[in-house]
Scaffold this active site. Structure first.
Site, PDB file in Angstrom:
ATOM      1  CG  ASN A  18     -13.236  11.544   3.589  1.00  0.00           C
ATOM      2  OD1 ASN A  18     -13.390  11.289   2.395  1.00  0.00           O
ATOM      3  ND2 ASN A  18     -13.763  10.787   4.547  1.00  0.00           N
ATOM      4  NE  ARG A  72      -8.286   1.146  -3.767  1.00  0.00           N
ATOM      5  CZ  ARG A  72      -8.385  -0.173  -3.708  1.00  0.00           C
ATOM      6  NH1 ARG A  72      -7.910  -0.830  -2.661  1.00  0.00           N
ATOM      7  NH2 ARG A  72      -8.941  -0.856  -4.689  1.00  0.00           N
ATOM      8  NE  ARG A 130      -3.384   0.232   2.900  1.00  0.00           N
ATOM      9  CZ  ARG A 130      -3.261   0.958   4.005  1.00  0.00           C
ATOM     10  NH1 ARG A 130      -2.454   0.577   4.960  1.00  0.00           N
ATOM     11  NH2 ARG A 130      -3.948   2.073   4.168  1.00  0.00           N
ATOM     12  CG  HIS A 176     -18.049   9.733   6.704  1.00  0.00           C
ATOM     13  ND1 HIS A 176     -17.558   8.545   6.209  1.00  0.00           N
ATOM     14  CD2 HIS A 176     -18.941   9.402   7.675  1.00  0.00           C
ATOM     15  CE1 HIS A 176     -18.106   7.539   6.855  1.00  0.00           C
ATOM     16  NE2 HIS A 176     -18.945   8.026   7.755  1.00  0.00           N
TER      17      HIS A 176
HETATM   18  C1  GRF Z   1     -20.469  10.318  -0.811  1.00  0.00           C
HETATM   19  O1  GRF Z   1     -21.636  10.053  -0.087  1.00  0.00           O
HETATM   20  C2  GRF Z   1     -19.280  10.450   0.109  1.00  0.00           C
HETATM   21  O2  GRF Z   1     -19.569  11.002   1.333  1.00  0.00           O
HETATM   22  C3  GRF Z   1     -18.884   9.007   0.298  1.00  0.00           C
HETATM   23  O3  GRF Z   1     -19.031   8.443  -0.987  1.00  0.00           O
HETATM   24  C4  GRF Z   1     -20.071   9.136  -1.686  1.00  0.00           C
HETATM   25  C5  GRF Z   1     -19.517   9.573  -3.006  1.00  0.00           C
HETATM   26  O4  GRF Z   1     -20.528   9.962  -3.883  1.00  0.00           O
HETATM   27  N1  GRF Z   1     -17.563   8.903   0.854  1.00  0.00           N
HETATM   28  P1  GRF Z   1     -20.158  10.575  -5.317  1.00  0.00           P
HETATM   29  O5  GRF Z   1     -19.165   9.627  -5.983  1.00  0.00           O
HETATM   30  O6  GRF Z   1     -19.587  11.940  -5.094  1.00  0.00           O
HETATM   31  O7  GRF Z   1     -21.458  10.611  -6.064  1.00  0.00           O
END
Ligand code: GRF
Length: 198
Positions: free
Chosen positions: A106, A90, A64, A108
């Site tokens: 990020n 990842r 990795r 989430h």
């Molecule tokens: C989002 O809900 C993000 O929070 C999560 O993966 C999803 C990605 O959606 N980590 P997209 O590819 O931007 O449509």
């Protein structure tokens, strides 16, 4: 101009929202490149907006860490002010996190610290949560453990499916991401203590 590299793994609806916002001359940031760990369909959004892309797949690398070194060199080639993980599925190893954090955020789909990990929407439903949401946070070495920057709440309608709830969350995430990048670019949202004294 404040420059951003976005990493994705999927459909890239959040990437598209950022590309759309950044196409306005009034927006204070520019997406300079989009990377992925696979030939994700979302890369098509970048191509549509004329933004260069790169794909670094982990298969073929001995570890990795070696994969992350190559990913990092692709990112650093563009000298971004900020790296945005928008559906990048990842966990990044310490050698890349230490180089980029705190200038890596990020998105989430839960109200962290509730429901970290890859199944946040399903986990919220399984727990019977009546409210969930979306979080923008700084990436650290943990899984969805970095400092929270912004959060938005979303009510969970009784009986709603995981797919429908995730779609509702994504609509909120798209606005939240555009706002967070705007605020980071203009200095309204600070990523590090030392920026306050700079
Ligand atoms: C989002 O809900 C993000 O929070 C999560 O993966 C999803 C990605 O959606 N980590 P997209 O590819 O931007 O449509």
């Amino acid at each position: 101009m404040f420059s951003v590299v976005v990493l994705i793994s999927g459909g890239g609806s959040n990437l598209r929202a950022l590309l759309t916002a950044a196409a306005s001359p009034l927006y204070p940031a520019k997406v300079v490149s989009v990377g992925s760990d696979k030939p994700a369909t979302g890369l098509e959004h970048a191509e549509e907006f004329g933004v260069p892309t790169f794909v670094v797949e982990p298969s073929g690398f001995e570890s990795r860490e070696t994969w992350a070194e190559i990913l990092l060199s692709n990112i650093e080639f563009h000298k971004p002010d900020l790296v945005v993980l928008a559906g990048f599925m990842r966990v990044l190893p310490a050698n890349i996190v230490n180089k980029l954090s705190p200038r890596m955020i990020n998105l989430h789909p839960s109200l962290l610290p509730d429901f970290p990990g890859a199944n946040a929407v399903a986990d919220a439903l399984a727990a019977g949560a009546s409210v969930t949401g979306a979080t923008v946070h700084i990436v650290d070495e943990g899984v969805d453990t970095g400092k929270v920057l912004t959060q938005a709440s979303i009510p969970v309608a009784p009986g709603i499916s995981e797919i429908d709830l995730h779609e509702q969350i994504k609509l909120v995430e798209q606005q939240q991401l555009v706002q967070a990048v705007r605020d980071i670019a203009t200095g309204l949202l600070l990523l590090a203590e030392k920026e306050q004294n700079a």
